[in-house]
Write an enzyme that holds these catalytic residues in place. Structure first.
Site, PDB file in Angstrom:
ATOM      1  CG  HIS A  88      -5.449  -2.571   0.252  1.00  0.00           C
ATOM      2  ND1 HIS A  88      -4.605  -2.500  -0.843  1.00  0.00           N
ATOM      3  CD2 HIS A  88      -4.917  -1.729   1.190  1.00  0.00           C
ATOM      4  CE1 HIS A  88      -3.632  -1.650  -0.589  1.00  0.00           C
ATOM      5  NE2 HIS A  88      -3.790  -1.182   0.635  1.00  0.00           N
TER       6      HIS A  88
ATOM      7  CG  ASP B 176      -6.136  -3.692  -3.522  1.00  0.00           C
ATOM      8  OD1 ASP B 176      -6.872  -2.792  -3.075  1.00  0.00           O
ATOM      9  OD2 ASP B 176      -4.955  -3.861  -3.151  1.00  0.00           O
TER      10      ASP B 176
ATOM     11  CB  SER C 280      -0.944  -0.051   1.209  1.00  0.00           C
ATOM     12  OG  SER C 280      -1.920   0.949   1.162  1.00  0.00           O
TER      13      SER C 280
END
Length: 398
Positions: free
Chosen positions: A308, A269, A213
């Site tokens: 995610h 995602d 991320s």
């Protein structure tokens, strides 16, 4: 089936082409290894807003891998990295002020580690790893959402990167305890020391930067700086669920610098699709896309946040063979790990959701029969200047 990891064979110094499709078993294990290094930044992070150490690592660097059962990977942590992200945010975004906190301005963002002699022999070079944590602090979300571009590099440079990512990477203040040096300066200072140390011993050195991320975005900024500082160093980036970071000139410069980048992306995602200005922002490197629909162990719903989750990424990687193949029948990574911080597994498996937590939510029973927040051992209290630096770690790597 008994949970055992994929084979960890001796691997060549330079990966040849054609190992992603189908995915080579040894490469799969290496990617998962680096993913587990990133997962450690979540598992050891103090999320508790009631804790006076909220935002720090719960363990000191000498015992981080031991506490998280990662010693088998053959690396030792040499330095922790702290970053400022608590800037220019509304009051309601701020960290809880209930009680004294270790730092109002900084968060633990990751660490630098180096391979042992045995691991170095297996992979063919001394591997330095930088693992960057993803977004957990509210103020980091605020910075992530900004789409403004800033120049990165010299004044004449046409390279631009996302404002929020660069701010977290570069911010510092003399008024802070942990960020008198920026995250950038901290990590580059350590890399410079390690690279010189091992190269002067005649060793071949590689740098692998990894993150999930936000951590994937910081990995690319870190790789750019490292590649311009160490032009002959073998540098690779392995990111998981990373957003776009910079413009086409940033992408092209990393290509020219020969930074090898692998982006692991789950099809469902949404974060890798951000920022949505794809005519401005460009992804970097080679993409390995995996689909959660392929796994027979996952709920097939539209939980975007679950898609995610880093443990989901590692689960899907462990089962991946190729774009057209079914989930690998002999995948061995423990399925229960998917539900550590999510509710993604099918009910038939009877694995509790969000099961990874401290016993009694962190409270302990003291000698007076009261349930209280425990203190930390002195060695686990965050320190901006460890008194032994990391010389001892270098000595024990050999």
């Amino acid at each position: 089936m008994t949970p055992t990891k994929s084979p960890r064979d001796n691997i060549p110094t330079n990966w040849r082409d054609g190992l992603l499709e189908p995915l080579h078993p040894s490469l799969r294990r290496e990617i998962i290894k680096y993913g587990e290094f990133v997962e450690a930044t979540y598992d050891a992070f103090d999320f508790n807003p009631l804790s006076e150490f909220c935002g720090s690592c719960r363990y000191n660097r000498h015992k981080l891998f031991e506490e998280l059962a990662l010693t088998g990977n053959g690396y030792k942590v040499t330095k922790y990295i702290y970053a400022m992200s608590h800037v220019d945010v509304p009051k309601w975004f701020e960290r809880s002020e209930m009680g004294r906190t270790w730092s109002k301005d900084s968060n633990w963002m990751g660490y630098v580690a180096v391979s042992s002699d045995m691991e170095t022999e297996r992979i063919g070079r001394r591997d330095i790893v930088v693992a960057w944590r993803g977004t957990v602090a509210p103020s980091e979300w605020f910075m992530d959402l900004k789409t403004k571009l800033d120049r990165f590099g010299s004044k004449q440079s046409r390279i631009q990167v996302q404002h929020g990512f660069l701010s977290i990477y570069k911010s510092k203040s003399e008024e802070t305890r942990y960020n008198k040096l920026s995250a950038s300066e901290q990590v580059m200072e350590e890399l410079n020391r390690l690279v010189i140390f091992f190269q002067e011993r005649g060793e071949e050195v590689s740098l692998t930067i990894t993150g999930h991320s936000l951590g994937g975005a910081l990995s690319l900024l870190n790789a750019y700086e490292a590649a311009t500082t160490f032009p002959n160093l073998f540098i690779s980036v392995i990111s998981f669920g990373a957003p776009r970071v910079g413009n086409i000139f940033f992408k092209e410069k990393l290509r020219v610098l020969e930074v090898k980048t692998l982006r692991v992306v789950v099809k469902q995602d949404i974060v890798p699709k951000l920022p949505r200005l794809n005519w401005v922002y460009r992804h970097v490197g080679v993409q390995l896309k995996i689909d959660k629909v392929v796994s027979p162990y996952l709920k097939q719903d539209s939980d975007l946040s679950g898609s995610h989750n880093l443990e989901l990424y590692l689960h899907l990687l462990d089962g991946y063979l190729s774009k057209k193949s079914k989930f690998r029948w002999n995948a061995r990574r423990d399925i229960a790990l998917v539900n550590k911080s999510s509710d993604m597994l099918i009910e038939e498996l009877r694995i509790p959701e969000f099961w990874y937590q401290l016993p009694h939510k962190g409270l302990v029973l003291n000698k007076h029969g009261r349930w209280v927040k425990p203190g930390r051992q002195p060695e686990d209290i965050p320190s901006p200047c460890p008194n032994d630096a990391s010389t001892h770690v270098l000595a024990t790597c050999t």
